[in-house]
Design an enzyme around this catalytic site. Structure first.
Site, PDB file in Angstrom:
ATOM      1  N   TYR A  61       0.855  -1.199   0.000  1.00 23.65           N
ATOM      2  CA  TYR A  61       0.000   0.000   0.000  1.00 23.65           C
ATOM      3  C   TYR A  61       0.881   1.236   0.000  1.00 23.65           C
ATOM      4  O   TYR A  61       1.857   1.329   0.746  1.00 23.65           O
ATOM      5  CB  TYR A  61      -0.904   0.005   1.246  1.00 23.65           C
ATOM      6  CG  TYR A  61      -1.766   1.240   1.313  1.00 23.65           C
ATOM      7  CD1 TYR A  61      -3.016   1.248   0.715  1.00 23.65           C
ATOM      8  CD2 TYR A  61      -1.314   2.397   1.930  1.00 23.65           C
ATOM      9  CE1 TYR A  61      -3.802   2.395   0.733  1.00 23.65           C
ATOM     10  CE2 TYR A  61      -2.093   3.543   1.954  1.00 23.65           C
ATOM     11  CZ  TYR A  61      -3.332   3.531   1.355  1.00 23.65           C
ATOM     12  OH  TYR A  61      -4.096   4.672   1.360  1.00 23.65           O
ATOM     13  N   GLU A 121      -3.378   7.574  -4.352  1.00 21.08           N
ATOM     14  CA  GLU A 121      -3.352   6.283  -3.664  1.00 21.08           C
ATOM     15  C   GLU A 121      -3.057   5.164  -4.656  1.00 21.08           C
ATOM     16  O   GLU A 121      -3.746   5.037  -5.669  1.00 21.08           O
ATOM     17  CB  GLU A 121      -4.698   6.015  -2.980  1.00 21.08           C
ATOM     18  CG  GLU A 121      -4.682   4.741  -2.135  1.00 21.08           C
ATOM     19  CD  GLU A 121      -6.041   4.416  -1.529  1.00 21.08           C
ATOM     20  OE1 GLU A 121      -7.023   4.262  -2.294  1.00 21.08           O
ATOM     21  OE2 GLU A 121      -6.123   4.307  -0.287  1.00 21.08           O
TER      22      GLU A 121
END
Ligand code: GDP
Ligand code: MN
Length: 392
Positions: free
Chosen positions: A109, A197
């Site tokens: 992530y 993101e």
């Protein structure tokens, strides 16, 4: 402003971040044709909608033939994809992105966000990608690494390396990962993004690092200096109520309740929404008509609130300082003559020219429910929708 995944990936690629090879499609046939262009023997069809959580909702499909790609795309076009993040209305799918399937060894992530509390850009990374960050933050906060960027110094090389180490990357991958992080940061900074993101950022079977998903949001107030970005706006993905209001210069946010709100001042609007909740109701929107609202502006606001077919009653709460209660009253009366108002309207006026305003409404003979205080107005609105047996 949000953009689509494939657009975010085009931007990232421009800044040197590796992304899978892919092509956009507006029809199932075009989707299957993309397979030939891309080559290989497995592809992923991804619904292009402005919401996350697509994978779990059937918006990401792994396929092993061009026929399967066509079928997967066929099942997506024209549908509204409802995900855990999209809200009950979902988002319309009218384009899909077809990508070469990537052999995933690890899902990481990586995101860059603006932390308004500390007034800094913050980079969040985790070795446990692929799952929603909110879930990870709740279940395993220690798995998240936060790096604060000093605006004067920028994102430094040692910080990028520290993140790469924290992600447990192989020594041979550290330098490449660091470069990718810094390139992503440059895209974020140069384009005035508020969010970038990459979830998941993957390590492939052969040890490469690729952005498998990408989400970017931009600061609306900076779009004037990024015309190429503002062109990426996709109105089909926006809340229709909000785009209508935004086009008319109204500060409106759509919500899921049934009490439509028209208020002057953001603080009073928030207090009113709180009071509706305390009274047992649910606001349908946030709407600040601003100070000095003319009768025309009140009429516009009326239209914006009533466009939402879920609205069962309306609450108008005006504390006039710069504004004048008689203007607002005139606006309300105009609205009743120009629009077929079929729902109950509760009005609370206070401040400048309050007596004139109240008299106008009283003498108008319109079926308006009046209230003297914020609490009274909220309870009356809730009672009239009948959500709860409220009193007061
Ligand atoms: P999201 O659910 O909207 O965040 O969509 P993502 O693009 O993140 O895809 C969801 C999940 O699908 C990823 O976490 C992967 O596990 C899987 N996925 C997406 N693309 C590929 C691919 O090319 N190969 C493989 N094996 N899995 C993929
Ligand atoms: Mn994702």
């Amino acid at each position: 402003m949000d953009i689509h995944e494939y657009q975010a990936k085009e931007i990232l690629a421009r800044f040197g971040v590796p992304v899978p090879c892919g092509g956009l499609a507006y029809s199932p046939e075009q989707a299957s044709y993309r397979c030939t262009e891309i080559g290989g023997s497995a592809w992923v069809v991804k619904a292009q909608v402005h919401t996350g959580g697509r994978g779990a909702a059937g918006g990401v499909r792994l396929c092993h033939s061009d026929y399967a790609v066509q079928e997967a795309a066929n099942g997506m076009f024209g549908r509204r994809l409802v995900t855990r993040q999209s809200g009950p209305r979902g988002r319309l799918i009218y384009r899909v992105y077809v990508e070469e399937a990537i052999d995933i060894a690890r899902e990481l992530y990586f995101s860059i966000v603006l932390d308004r509390r500390i007034e800094r850009v913050v980079i969040i990374a985790s070795a446990e990608g692929g799952v929603e960050i909110e879930e990870l933050a709740a279940a395993k906060p220690e798995a998240l690494m936060r790096t604060t960027i000093d605006p004067a110094a920028g994102f430094l090389e040692f910080q990028a390396r520290e993140i790469a180490f924290a992600l447990d990357l192989q020594p041979a991958q550290i330098a490449e990962a660091g470069r990718i992080f810094r390139r992503a940061y440059r895209a974020f900074r140069d384009l005035d993004a508020t969010l970038l993101e990459i979830n998941p950022l993957v390590v492939t079977g052969t040890g490469g690092i690729v952005a498998l998903d990408a989400k970017m949001s931009f600061d609306d107030n900076a779009l004037f200096r990024h015309l190429d970005i503002s062109e990426l706006r996709d109105r089909s993905q926006e809340d229709a109520r909000e785009s209508h209001a935004a086009d008319r210069g109204l500060a409106y946010v759509g919500l899921d309740g049934d009490i439509g709100c028209m208020i002057n001042g953001a603080g009073l609007a928030m207090a009113t929404m709180d009071m509706i909740k305390i009274a047992g109701g649910e606001p349908a929107n946030f709407l600040d008509i601003g100070g000095g609202a003319s009768p025309q502006r009140v009429l516009k606001a009326f239209r914006a609130v009533l466009r939402d077919t879920g609205v069962k009653a309306m609450l108008i709460n005006i504390f006039a300082g710069v504004n004048r209660c008689d203007w607002v009253a005139e606006g309300i009366m105009t609205a009743f003559t120009e629009i077929d108002v079929k729902i109950p309207v509760v009005v609370r006026l206070a401040g400048t020219h309050v007596e004139q305003g109240r008299r106008l409404l009283r003498d108008s003979g319109l079926p308006i429910i009046t209230a003297d205080t914020l609490a009274e107005a909220a309870y009356k609105a809730v009672a009239v929708v009948g959500t709860v047996g409220a009193s007061a």
